[in-house]
Design a protein around this motif. Structure first.
Motif, PDB file in Angstrom:
ATOM      1  N   ILE A 125      13.521   9.025  -2.271  1.00 25.26           N
ATOM      2  CA  ILE A 125      12.788   8.301  -3.312  1.00 25.26           C
ATOM      3  C   ILE A 125      13.787   7.901  -4.394  1.00 25.26           C
ATOM      4  O   ILE A 125      14.918   8.405  -4.427  1.00 25.26           O
ATOM      5  N   ASP A 126      13.372   7.013  -5.289  1.00 23.39           N
ATOM      6  CA  ASP A 126      14.258   6.586  -6.360  1.00 23.39           C
ATOM      7  C   ASP A 126      14.718   7.771  -7.196  1.00 23.39           C
ATOM      8  O   ASP A 126      13.934   8.687  -7.509  1.00 23.39           O
ATOM      9  N   GLY A 127      15.999   7.732  -7.562  1.00 23.10           N
ATOM     10  CA  GLY A 127      16.602   8.810  -8.322  1.00 23.10           C
ATOM     11  C   GLY A 127      16.542   8.603  -9.821  1.00 23.10           C
ATOM     12  O   GLY A 127      15.700   7.855 -10.338  1.00 23.10           O
ATOM     13  N   VAL A 128      17.471   9.245 -10.525  1.00 22.01           N
ATOM     14  CA  VAL A 128      17.317   9.420 -11.976  1.00 22.01           C
ATOM     15  C   VAL A 128      18.428   8.785 -12.801  1.00 22.01           C
ATOM     16  O   VAL A 128      18.456   8.969 -14.024  1.00 22.01           O
ATOM     17  N   GLN A 129      19.325   8.026 -12.174  1.00 23.44           N
ATOM     18  CA  GLN A 129      20.320   7.279 -12.961  1.00 23.44           C
ATOM     19  C   GLN A 129      19.657   5.982 -13.418  1.00 23.44           C
ATOM     20  O   GLN A 129      19.952   4.882 -12.963  1.00 23.44           O
ATOM     21  N   ALA A 130      18.723   6.158 -14.347  1.00 26.42           N
ATOM     22  CA  ALA A 130      17.852   5.077 -14.791  1.00 26.42           C
ATOM     23  C   ALA A 130      17.274   5.453 -16.145  1.00 26.42           C
ATOM     24  O   ALA A 130      17.454   6.579 -16.631  1.00 26.42           O
ATOM     25  N   GLU A 131      16.571   4.507 -16.754  1.00 21.89           N
ATOM     26  CA  GLU A 131      15.931   4.804 -18.032  1.00 21.89           C
ATOM     27  C   GLU A 131      14.696   5.684 -17.856  1.00 21.89           C
ATOM     28  O   GLU A 131      14.352   6.469 -18.747  1.00 21.89           O
ATOM     29  N   TYR A 132      14.017   5.549 -16.718  1.00 26.97           N
ATOM     30  CA  TYR A 132      12.827   6.337 -16.422  1.00 26.97           C
ATOM     31  C   TYR A 132      12.903   6.825 -14.984  1.00 26.97           C
ATOM     32  O   TYR A 132      13.534   6.199 -14.132  1.00 26.97           O
ATOM     33  N   ALA A 133      12.231   7.939 -14.713  1.00 25.41           N
ATOM     34  CA  ALA A 133      12.198   8.465 -13.346  1.00 25.41           C
ATOM     35  C   ALA A 133      10.861   9.146 -13.093  1.00 25.41           C
ATOM     36  O   ALA A 133      10.301   9.815 -13.978  1.00 25.41           O
ATOM     37  N   LEU A 134      10.358   8.970 -11.884  1.00 23.96           N
ATOM     38  CA  LEU A 134       9.151   9.649 -11.450  1.00 23.96           C
ATOM     39  C   LEU A 134       9.527  10.988 -10.833  1.00 23.96           C
ATOM     40  O   LEU A 134      10.388  11.049  -9.956  1.00 23.96           O
ATOM     41  N   VAL A 135       8.883  12.058 -11.291  1.00 20.90           N
ATOM     42  CA  VAL A 135       9.060  13.396 -10.721  1.00 20.90           C
ATOM     43  C   VAL A 135       7.867  13.696  -9.831  1.00 20.90           C
ATOM     44  O   VAL A 135       6.732  13.795 -10.322  1.00 20.90           O
ATOM     45  N   PRO A 136       8.057  13.822  -8.520  1.00 26.08           N
ATOM     46  CA  PRO A 136       6.931  14.141  -7.639  1.00 26.08           C
ATOM     47  C   PRO A 136       6.546  15.611  -7.743  1.00 26.08           C
ATOM     48  O   PRO A 136       7.366  16.454  -8.109  1.00 26.08           O
ATOM     49  N   ASP A 137       5.285  15.901  -7.449  1.00 24.76           N
ATOM     50  CA  ASP A 137       4.809  17.293  -7.484  1.00 24.76           C
ATOM     51  C   ASP A 137       5.287  17.990  -8.753  1.00 24.76           C
ATOM     52  O   ASP A 137       5.914  19.052  -8.723  1.00 24.76           O
ATOM     53  N   ALA A 138       4.959  17.355  -9.886  1.00 19.80           N
ATOM     54  CA  ALA A 138       5.496  17.791 -11.176  1.00 19.80           C
ATOM     55  C   ALA A 138       5.113  19.220 -11.529  1.00 19.80           C
ATOM     56  O   ALA A 138       5.898  19.947 -12.163  1.00 19.80           O
ATOM     57  N   GLN A 139       3.923  19.647 -11.123  1.00 21.07           N
ATOM     58  CA  GLN A 139       3.479  21.008 -11.425  1.00 21.07           C
ATOM     59  C   GLN A 139       4.457  22.041 -10.881  1.00 21.07           C
ATOM     60  O   GLN A 139       4.656  23.099 -11.472  1.00 21.07           O
ATOM     61  N   ALA A 140       5.068  21.722  -9.757  1.00 17.84           N
ATOM     62  CA  ALA A 140       5.975  22.665  -9.094  1.00 17.84           C
ATOM     63  C   ALA A 140       7.424  22.501  -9.532  1.00 17.84           C
ATOM     64  O   ALA A 140       8.232  23.396  -9.288  1.00 17.84           O
ATOM     65  N   ASN A 141       7.741  21.381 -10.191  1.00 16.54           N
ATOM     66  CA  ASN A 141       9.157  21.066 -10.359  1.00 16.54           C
ATOM     67  C   ASN A 141       9.644  20.869 -11.792  1.00 16.54           C
ATOM     68  O   ASN A 141      10.856  20.868 -12.020  1.00 16.54           O
ATOM     69  N   LEU A 142       8.761  20.717 -12.760  1.00 17.13           N
ATOM     70  CA  LEU A 142       9.188  20.537 -14.152  1.00 17.13           C
ATOM     71  C   LEU A 142       9.420  21.887 -14.821  1.00 17.13           C
ATOM     72  O   LEU A 142       8.597  22.801 -14.721  1.00 17.13           O
ATOM     73  N   ALA A 143      10.531  22.001 -15.520  1.00 13.17           N
ATOM     74  CA  ALA A 143      10.843  23.229 -16.256  1.00 13.17           C
ATOM     75  C   ALA A 143      11.132  22.877 -17.711  1.00 13.17           C
ATOM     76  O   ALA A 143      12.045  22.086 -17.990  1.00 13.17           O
ATOM     77  N   PRO A 144      10.386  23.424 -18.666  1.00 10.64           N
ATOM     78  CA  PRO A 144      10.621  23.137 -20.078  1.00 10.64           C
ATOM     79  C   PRO A 144      11.989  23.648 -20.543  1.00 10.64           C
ATOM     80  O   PRO A 144      12.431  24.734 -20.140  1.00 10.64           O
ATOM     81  N   ILE A 145      12.633  22.873 -21.384  1.00  6.57           N
ATOM     82  CA  ILE A 145      13.931  23.266 -21.943  1.00  6.57           C
ATOM     83  C   ILE A 145      13.690  24.140 -23.163  1.00  6.57           C
ATOM     84  O   ILE A 145      12.956  23.753 -24.076  1.00  6.57           O
ATOM     85  N   PRO A 146      14.296  25.326 -23.215  1.00  3.47           N
ATOM     86  CA  PRO A 146      14.110  26.186 -24.388  1.00  3.47           C
ATOM     87  C   PRO A 146      14.603  25.514 -25.673  1.00  3.47           C
ATOM     88  O   PRO A 146      15.563  24.745 -25.652  1.00  3.47           O
TER      89      PRO A 146
END
Length: 357
Positions: A125-146
């Motif tokens: 899928i499209d990657g992240v060397q861009a201004e915006y990026a879609l994260v699939p299955d975000a519930q499983a993959n997003l981690a908040p930065i302290p």
């Protein structure tokens, strides 16, 4: 705004910056505004045509960003939150994931296994060397930065730090072990830090660039060897009294480094291979002890998912590792083609490049 700037693969030897539509999200996805990303050695393999991806694909798999939109099914996050996502972003619903191999996630169809299937950004899928990026299955993959951590402090967590650390984990390093690590690029440097955290008593590192060997001491190396100045196999065997090391980590992906790692390994030791190989490997019969040396050869793809990212972020927050020092150059996204040229040719002492849209 309906379009964004993105770095895409065009053909072997050619990456271009172009305009693409901002991706629409589904109910399980998140849209990030990328604040910092970087270029990986794997991206260079893609650029050279050594690893095939479809033309027009946005490259990159190491995102630091801010949530701008959330799918209806995503809970526990909010718009405006600073987050990272792992370079490996599995769905965690396949047989492979539930069998403990999320990096090999083949999805919910059929048997559920696919080599490197969990690596989606800049691969399938499209990657992240861009201004915006879609994260699939975000519930499983997003981690908040302290709070209190900068983008550059956490930039290595999605891939480089996770990969280096899994090299040490897969090597089964125990307290008091002697470890040899071949290549001190960003992944090898993180493997050095990982070996220290695992309790190794003697960490021997090998590289041909003195600047990287200097950094490796900061990351935990006890002995540094420049392969231009010494026969590293003979020297490591001498340092270990002929016994060999308990574990060897190969962090480059060449015949030379793989073979050297095997030759310095004690009978019963573990060779942990992290390199991305672009050609066939030959195993020397004598170093392999004709297949009777009780050696373990383990390959690993960096673990992903929000729990892995949380643990890595906590290590950074606790001050156990300083990966921000690996960022040696900074470029705007507008200049990413120039950044690729620098990184691919390893000029000017480059280790990692921070890219900011």
């Amino acid at each position: 705004m309906s379009t964004m700037k993105a770095a895409i693969y065009v053909e072997p030897g050619r990456i271009e910056l172009t305009e693409k539509p901002i991706p629409p999200i589904g109910p399980n996805d998140a849209l990030l505004r990328i604040t910092t990303t970087t270029i990986c050695g794997t991206d260079v393999h893609i650029m050279k045509g050594e690893y095939p991806v479809k033309p027009g694909l946005t490259i990159g798999h190491e995102p630091v960003g801010t949530i701008v939109e959330l799918g209806d099914n995503v809970r526990g996050y909010h718009v405006g939150q600073r987050v990272i996502a792992g370079a490996i972003c599995p769905g965690f619903t396949s047989y492979a994931c539930q069998d403990g191999h999320p990096a090999q996630d083949g999805g919910c169809q059929g048997h559920g296994y696919k080599p490197m299937g969990g690596w989606r950004f800049g691969n399938t899928i499209d990657g992240v060397q861009a201004e915006y990026a879609l994260v699939p299955d975000a519930q499983a993959n997003l981690a908040p930065i302290p709070d209190g951590l900068s983008d550059e402090q956490v930039l290595m967590c999605p891939d480089i730090m996770s990969t280096g650390f899994v090299g040490a984990e897969s090597a089964n390093i125990g307290i008091g072990d002697t470890v040899a690590i071949f290549a001190q690029g960003p992944i090898g440097l993180c493997a050095t830090a990982g070996a220290r955290l695992r309790g190794a008593s003697c960490i021997i590192v090998v590289d041909g660039i003195d600047q990287r060997l200097d950094i490796s001491r900061h990351m935990g190396a006890d002995i540094t060897l420049n392969f231009h100045q010494v026969d590293v196999v003979s020297e490591i065997l001498r340092l270990t009294g002929g016994r060999g090391v308990d574990a060897a980590i190969e962090a480059l992906g060449t015949q030379t480094t793989f073979e050297a790692a095997l030759r310095v390994l004690k009978p019963g030791g573990t060779l942990s291979s992290l390199g991305v190989y672009s050609g066939d490997l030959t195993i020397p019969l004598d170093a392999f002890c004709a297949g009777l040396g009780d050696h373990r050869i383990v390959t690993s793809l960096c673990p992903g998912g929000k729990e892995r990212m949380r643990r890595l972020l906590d290590i950074v927050k606790a001050g156990r590792i300083d990966t921000a020092s690996l960022v040696t150059h900074r470029y705007a996204l507008d200049d990413i083609v120039e950044a690729y040229d620098l990184f691919a040719h390893q000029r000017d002492g480059v280790l990692k490049v921070a890219i900011t849209p």
